[in-house]
Design an enzyme around this catalytic site. Structure first.
Site, short mmCIF file in Angstrom:
data_model
loop_
_atom_site.label_atom_id
_atom_site.label_comp_id
_atom_site.label_asym_id
_atom_site.label_seq_id
_atom_site.Cartn_x
_atom_site.Cartn_y
_atom_site.Cartn_z
N GLU A 194 9.79 1.91 10.61
CA GLU A 194 10.85 2.90 10.45
C GLU A 194 10.17 4.25 10.48
O GLU A 194 9.38 4.57 9.59
CB GLU A 194 11.59 2.63 9.13
N LYS B 221 0.86 -1.19 0.00
CA LYS B 221 0.00 0.00 0.00
C LYS B 221 0.89 1.23 0.00
O LYS B 221 1.45 1.60 1.02
CB LYS B 221 -0.92 0.06 1.22
N GLU C 270 9.67 16.52 14.76
CA GLU C 270 10.03 16.37 13.35
C GLU C 270 9.16 17.30 12.52
O GLU C 270 7.93 17.24 12.60
CB GLU C 270 9.82 14.92 12.89
O1 TXE Z 1 2.45 10.00 7.41
P1 TXE Z 1 1.76 8.61 7.68
P2 TXE Z 1 1.83 11.44 7.16
C1 TXE Z 1 6.44 11.85 9.29
C2 TXE Z 1 6.70 13.30 8.99
C3 TXE Z 1 5.36 13.78 8.53
C4 TXE Z 1 4.46 12.99 9.46
C5 TXE Z 1 3.05 12.84 8.98
O2 TXE Z 1 7.05 13.97 10.18
O3 TXE Z 1 5.19 15.16 8.70
O4 TXE Z 1 5.07 11.73 9.53
O5 TXE Z 1 3.02 12.36 7.65
C6 TXE Z 1 -0.23 5.01 5.93
N1 TXE Z 1 -2.86 2.07 9.25
N2 TXE Z 1 6.82 11.00 8.19
O6 TXE Z 1 0.64 11.67 8.02
O7 TXE Z 1 0.30 8.81 7.97
C7 TXE Z 1 -0.40 6.15 4.95
O8 TXE Z 1 -1.52 5.97 4.13
C8 TXE Z 1 -2.11 1.71 8.20
C9 TXE Z 1 8.12 10.38 8.31
O9 TXE Z 1 1.61 11.62 5.72
O10 TXE Z 1 2.58 7.90 8.67
C10 TXE Z 1 0.93 6.09 4.21
O11 TXE Z 1 0.91 5.05 3.25
N3 TXE Z 1 -1.47 2.61 7.41
C11 TXE Z 1 8.40 9.43 7.26
C12 TXE Z 1 1.91 5.72 5.32
O12 TXE Z 1 1.11 5.16 6.36
C13 TXE Z 1 -1.60 3.91 7.70
C14 TXE Z 1 7.68 9.40 6.02
C15 TXE Z 1 2.71 6.89 5.89
O13 TXE Z 1 1.84 7.93 6.23
C16 TXE Z 1 -2.39 4.34 8.78
C17 TXE Z 1 6.38 10.04 6.06
C18 TXE Z 1 -3.05 3.36 9.57
N4 TXE Z 1 -3.80 3.68 10.62
C19 TXE Z 1 6.00 10.82 7.13
N5 TXE Z 1 -2.34 5.69 8.81
C20 TXE Z 1 9.69 8.70 7.28
N6 TXE Z 1 9.97 7.93 8.34
O14 TXE Z 1 10.44 8.75 6.32
C21 TXE Z 1 -1.55 6.10 7.80
N7 TXE Z 1 -1.11 5.03 7.11
#
Ligand code: TXE
Length: 499
Positions: A261, A186, A393
């Site tokens: 991660e 996904k 972050e």
């Molecule tokens: O990330 P999400 P978001 C951090 C960064 C950013 C913050 C929020 O600080 O500002 O996270 O970003 C899926 N069950 N990083 O809200 O939600 C979602 O659809 C299953 C750090 O956009 O964590 C997407 O595919 N899946 C980072 C993925 O999780 C779920 C990279 C990441 O999105 C879910 C991105 C759920 N309940 C953001 N909720 C890094 N470590 O590199 C969301 N997703």
């Protein structure tokens, strides 16, 4: 090379890829807009996979796993397919890079030079890895040979973020399938585009249908259904820390193995005895490549007081010179942020910085390019490591600067964080470098170098930067079940009951 015609590559509604086909989304599916971060305009429509669509994808993965033609295929056969995937990715690299840039706003030079190459390398790496890695054999006991086998776990649920869609998703996909698993990927709902050609590439490379399936949709809908599905055995996730907690809890409930991660707030320590030319180059790269949206960004720049003013003058001059613009232009170094929400979040931190009395040294506002989610490259001088701009972050082109007196203080500030993903240290002293390697509580320590990923070595975070690792043996640990098999070496007297 002629630019590919992207318009033909994007279907009217992007559905799911199940069992080797794009599945036409049902009329009841939620339609989500796919936005172009450079213009703020809609460029596509995602038909969100609901729990039934997720179940169909998991079912396809399970059936293919049970069939055994991939899960029990000889390693050399799997290796050959992985190598063909790499080759096809290289052949279609320009198309992949263009779609990555279109959907994420990552400058095209970085999409071409870093993301697509790394994504192709992920398949090459695991092809080589499975070909060369051997299982262990224990023969210390004179009566037995005991060998350890690594068998695929089953069906992997892989959840990827938007900041490096191809590179991060393929690290999971390549690892999962190399060891014989099937999977359901996904991607982030914000960045579905590069997976359109990627699924075709997997198919054209001869990967059996159903080994890799893809579902699109939002986290709390599609992602949650995938993690909760009882037939998903292992979950790999990269994303935000708050989401990581939810996924860890859901996976724990189903007793699934899981690796997460998550975020970072990594210290970039520059000592007075460092090669300052290289340290300035690296600080700009660490803070601002990938539009500052990377978990391993060096977002807390810690400067030794005696060189702080000189370093900052040079650093700020370089940050001001960064070319902000449309990411498809090769001269652009900073493109837009991923979404209106992320622009609001980063802008909010500039406000927080001002309210907390941090000094904005450059930037601090959205950049006006006539539309899109652009933010000026920003550097703030924080008053202490307690300020929110040092603790949370931000995930944008935003670096917070602090000063330190001596190396003890640098290490203590660096470790004073809920995160622990990476740390950068710039020093001419071997003793200080070794102390950093010993004492920094982070999953990776980069000494006099920025942003080097060794795929053979583990990558992941201490503390709230995640649980588990990937890379080499660590990916094998995640995606395989270890099985111990003991065989007697000779006949010997067995203990007898009831004789
Ligand atoms: O990330 P999400 P978001 C951090 C960064 C950013 C913050 C929020 O600080 O500002 O996270 O970003 C899926 N069950 N990083 O809200 O939600 C979602 O659809 C299953 C750090 O956009 O964590 C997407 O595919 N899946 C980072 C993925 O999780 C779920 C990279 C990441 O999105 C879910 C991105 C759920 N309940 C953001 N909720 C890094 N470590 O590199 C969301 N997703």
């Amino acid at each position: 090379m002629e630019a590919p015609n992207l318009a033909t590559a994007i279907p009217d509604r992007i559905g799911a890829w199940t069992d080797g086909h794009w599945v036409a989304p049902g009329s009841h599916a939620n339609d989500l807009p796919v936005m172009n971060p450079t213009t703020g305009q809609r460029i596509g429509t995602l038909a969100e996979a609901d729990a039934d669509a997720v179940a169909a994808a998991v079912d396809a993965a399970r059936r293919r796993f049970a069939a055994g033609d991939w899960s029990r295929a000889p390693v050399d056969a799997r290796k050959a397919v992985l190598v063909r995937i790499r080759d096809l990715m290289r052949e279609r690299a320009e198309e992949l890079a263009q779609l990555e840039t279109l959907g994420t706003g990552i400058p095209i030079t970085q999409a071409r030079g870093r993301h697509v190459l790394r994504a192709a390398m992920n398949f090459e790496f695991f092809a080589e890895f499975i070909s060369q890695s051997a299982d262990r054999l224990y023969d210390q006991n004179p009566d037995y040979l005991t060998l350890v086998r690594h068998e695929p776990v089953g069906v992997a649920g892989l959840i990827a973020p938007w900041n490096a869609p191809l590179a991060l998703a393929t690290m999971k996909v390549a690892g999962a399938i190399a060891f014989g698993n099937s999977c359901v990927l996904k991607p982030s709902e914000l960045t579905p585009l590069p997976f359109l050609p990627l699924m075709e590439i997997l198919h054209d490379a001869g990967l059996p249908d159903g080994v890799v399936n893809l579902v699109n949709g939002r986290g709390p809908v599609t992602g949650q259904a995938l993690v909760a599905h009882p037939d998903v055995d292992v979950v790999a996730f990269t994303g935000g820390t708050a989401t990581g907690r939810l996924i860890g809890a859901a996976a724990g409930k189903g007793l699934k193995r899981v690796v997460t991660e998550l975020g970072g707030k990594s210290a970039n320590i520059v000592c007075a005895d460092a090669d300052l030319d290289r340290a300035v180059d690296a600080a700009v790269l660490a803070g601002f490549s990938n539009n500052g949206q990377q978990c391993l960004a060096g977002t807390r720049l810690l400067l030794q007081r005696t060189i702080a003013d000189e370093f900052l003058d040079r650093f700020i001059a370089r940050v001001r010179a960064l070319r902000v613009g449309p990411p498809a232009e090769t001269s652009t170094e900073i493109g837009p942020l991923i979404s209106a929400g992320q622009l609001e979040r980063v802008s909010g931190y500039a406000k927080v910085a001002r309210e907390e009395g941090a000094e904005i040294l450059t930037g601090g506002d959205p950049a006006d390019l006539g539309g899109g989610y652009f933010f000026q490259p920003t550097v703030v001088r924080a008053r202490s490591n307690e300020q929110r701009v040092c603790r949370e972050e931000i995930f944008g082109p935003f670096v917070s600067v602090l000063e330190f007196e001596d190396f003890d203080e640098a290490l203590s500030i660096a470790n004073d964080s809920e995160f622990g993903l990476v740390a950068y240290v710039w020093t001419g002293s071997l003793a200080q470098a070794m102390r950093a390697a010993d004492e920094l509580r982070t999953g990776v320590v980069w000494i006099n170098t920025p942003l080097f990923r060794e795929l053979r070595a583990p990558f992941g975070g201490f503390k709230h930067s995640g649980v588990g690792r990937d890379g080499g043996d660590w990916s094998r640990g995640l995606f395989t079940e270890a099985k111990t098999v003991s065989i007697p070496r000779r006949d010997f007297a067995l203990a007898r009951l009831s004789s």
